[in-house]
Structures are given as C-alpha cells and as structure tokens.
Design a protein around this motif. Structure first.
Motif, short mmCIF file in Angstrom:
data_model
loop_
_atom_site.label_atom_id
_atom_site.label_comp_id
_atom_site.label_asym_id
_atom_site.label_seq_id
_atom_site.Cartn_x
_atom_site.Cartn_y
_atom_site.Cartn_z
N MET A 194 43.63 38.24 43.90
CA MET A 194 43.05 39.09 45.00
C MET A 194 43.46 40.09 45.94
O MET A 194 42.75 41.56 45.78
N HIS A 235 46.43 41.18 45.92
CA HIS A 235 47.45 42.23 45.62
C HIS A 235 45.97 43.61 44.97
O HIS A 235 45.90 44.94 45.25
N LYS A 236 45.21 42.83 44.88
CA LYS A 236 43.89 44.03 44.25
C LYS A 236 43.71 45.49 45.51
O LYS A 236 43.93 47.31 45.22
N LEU A 243 45.11 49.13 45.83
CA LEU A 243 43.77 49.87 46.43
C LEU A 243 43.25 51.25 47.41
O LEU A 243 42.99 52.26 47.64
N SER A 302 51.47 49.83 35.81
CA SER A 302 50.93 49.15 37.06
C SER A 302 51.93 49.68 37.82
O SER A 302 52.93 49.75 37.92
N SER A 308 48.44 41.60 35.98
CA SER A 308 46.45 40.76 35.87
C SER A 308 46.34 42.21 35.84
O SER A 308 46.87 42.76 36.26
N ASP A 364 43.98 43.53 37.57
CA ASP A 364 44.18 44.10 39.10
C ASP A 364 45.06 45.13 39.41
O ASP A 364 45.38 45.98 40.65
N LEU A 365 46.26 44.78 39.21
CA LEU A 365 47.66 45.32 39.25
C LEU A 365 47.91 46.46 38.38
O LEU A 365 48.69 47.75 38.65
#
Length: 257
Positions: free
Chosen positions: A1, A3-4, A8, A44, A56, A58-59
């Motif tokens: 999370m 990394h997300k 962002l 990514s 993931s 998120d990447l």
C-alpha cells in the motif's frame, strides 16, 4: 500500500506542470498470439530494486491496447523527470492483470529505464521468446541494462550444468564483471542495478572498501533507489570490528594453549 501512495504522489505532483499530450513517448511493437495473450500492454513503475519481481495492481500506472500489427504506445510526459525503472508486461487471457511469469519462453515482462523526456522504441526481434528480449532503443542507459541482463542470464543458464566448483568459479567471474560495470557506469541507476544482480549483502562484508567507494561516488546524488541501498549497506568504520574480533579470539585461544 505504501508503494501505491508513493507512486500516486509523484504522478499527481507532476500532472499540474505538464501538457495532457506529450511529445515524449514509448512506441513499441511486439507480436503475440492473441488466442493466448490479451492484446494489452501494462506499464508499471518499480519504486525500489528490492521489489524487481514484486507485482500488484497498485504498481500499474498505465495501459495501452496492442493493435493487430502489434503496435502499442505510452505517453511519458507525466513521469518523474529523474530516471526510474519501469516494467512493461502482458498477461494471458483469464489471468489477473498483475501476473508476472519469471523465466522461460513465456516470461511476460521487460524492464527499462525512462524519464519524462525519454523517447523510447521497443521492438520485439525474437521468435524464441515473448517480450523479454525485445530491443530497447532511444535512451542510452538501457544499453547498459541489456548488457547486465545478458551477464545475469549467462550465470542463470549455468546453474544446472557442471560441478559445484565450476559453478562457483563462473559465479565469481560474473559477479566481478558486474561490480566492474557498477564501478564504471555513468548512470547511477544502471550502476546500482548491476550490483543488485550480485549477492552484494554477502560480498560487502569481505569487500568493504569497494562499497565505501561506491557510496562515496554517488554521495549527494538524489535517488530513491540509492536511499534504499544505503540502508541495506550500513558501511561504517566500525565494520572493521567484524574482522578484528575473530583475530582477537584466535590470539586468545593460542595464548591459553
């Protein structure tokens, strides 16, 4: 999370200072069997080299349709201005989008270095593999990345051939070459990527001077990748105690005898 939110924050910060459409792009062409592979390329951002093979949703920061000719495109103007490591991957039909296949003919991803002012071409020239051996051109650090990957691939190909002594000699030779690349490369990310293809955490204990000089060389260089590496390699003058302690114990034992 974490990394997300990290990714962002980078992209949202930059988005206020760039045009919607950028002249800086990735233009690629790969030939895939669309009965097996979904005709979509995913882009990514890899936030640190400890997570080269972590994947993931998120990447993933962008995606592009692959047309019937195999062409795809990504705009790069919204990316960070400094160099980062990126990954393009494709997935088999029915697989989650965050699926990586590591090794073999179906290895489904490609690593490359880019920034917001890169113009990169990715052309698949191999009939034997999918995307991993595609030719990346347009930004010079990727030439170094290719050479490093070739060295590492050679080492991996010898894993199941030969005696343990022969394998250890090959490993030592390849690691030595990778350390030479890291020591002479003018791009900090390529240099660091070379070290990550070695067993550097074990090696730095016996070659402290090399790693001291490496960190000194990039001192003051602002890089998220180097920040992580500095924490992994706590090289200090006190580390010499690691070598002195065994000698002291040996001397004490000899004195007692």
């Amino acid at each position: 999370m974490a990394h997300k939110f990290y990714i962002l924050s980078i992209l949202l910060f930059l988005s206020f200072n760039i045009p919607i459409f950028s002249q800086y792009q990735i233009n690629g062409r790969i030939i895939i069997d669309t009965t097996i592979w979904k005709p979509v390329a995913y882009l990514s951002l890899i936030p640190d080299l400890d997570n080269l093979y972590t994947m993931s949703g998120d990447l993933i920061i962008d995606k592009s349709e692959i047309d019937k000719s195999g062409a795809f495109k990504f705009d790069l103007g919204y990316l960070p201005t400094e160099d980062y490591l990126y990954r393009i991957h494709i997935t088999k039909k029915g697989d989650p989008i965050a699926t990586l296949i590591i090794g073999g003919r179906n290895e489904n991803y490609l690593l490359f270095i880019a920034n917001s002012k890169s113009n990169i071409s990715i052309i698949d020239t191999s009939q034997a593999t999918l995307i991993k051996d595609a030719l990346v051109s347009g930004y010079y650090p990727n030439n170094g990345l290719k050479s490093i990957n070739e060295l590492r691939s050679y080492l991996d190909s010898t894993t199941f051939n030969g005696t343990p002594i022969r394998l250890e000699l090959i490993r030592s030779t390849v690691y030595h070459k990778l350390k030479y690349v890291a020591d002479t490369c003018s791009n900090s990310l390529v240099s660091l990527y070379a070290l990550y293809q070695t067993d550097f955490e074990k090696d730095f204990i016996t070659d402290q001077i090399y790693y001291k000089n490496f960190l000194k060389r990039w001192r003051g260089h602002d890089s998220a990748y180097l920040d992580v590496f500095r924490k992994r390699i706590p090289v200090t003058n006190n580390l010499s105690l690691i070598y002195l302690l065994p000698l002291c114990l040996i001397s004490l034992i000899i004195g007692i005898i």
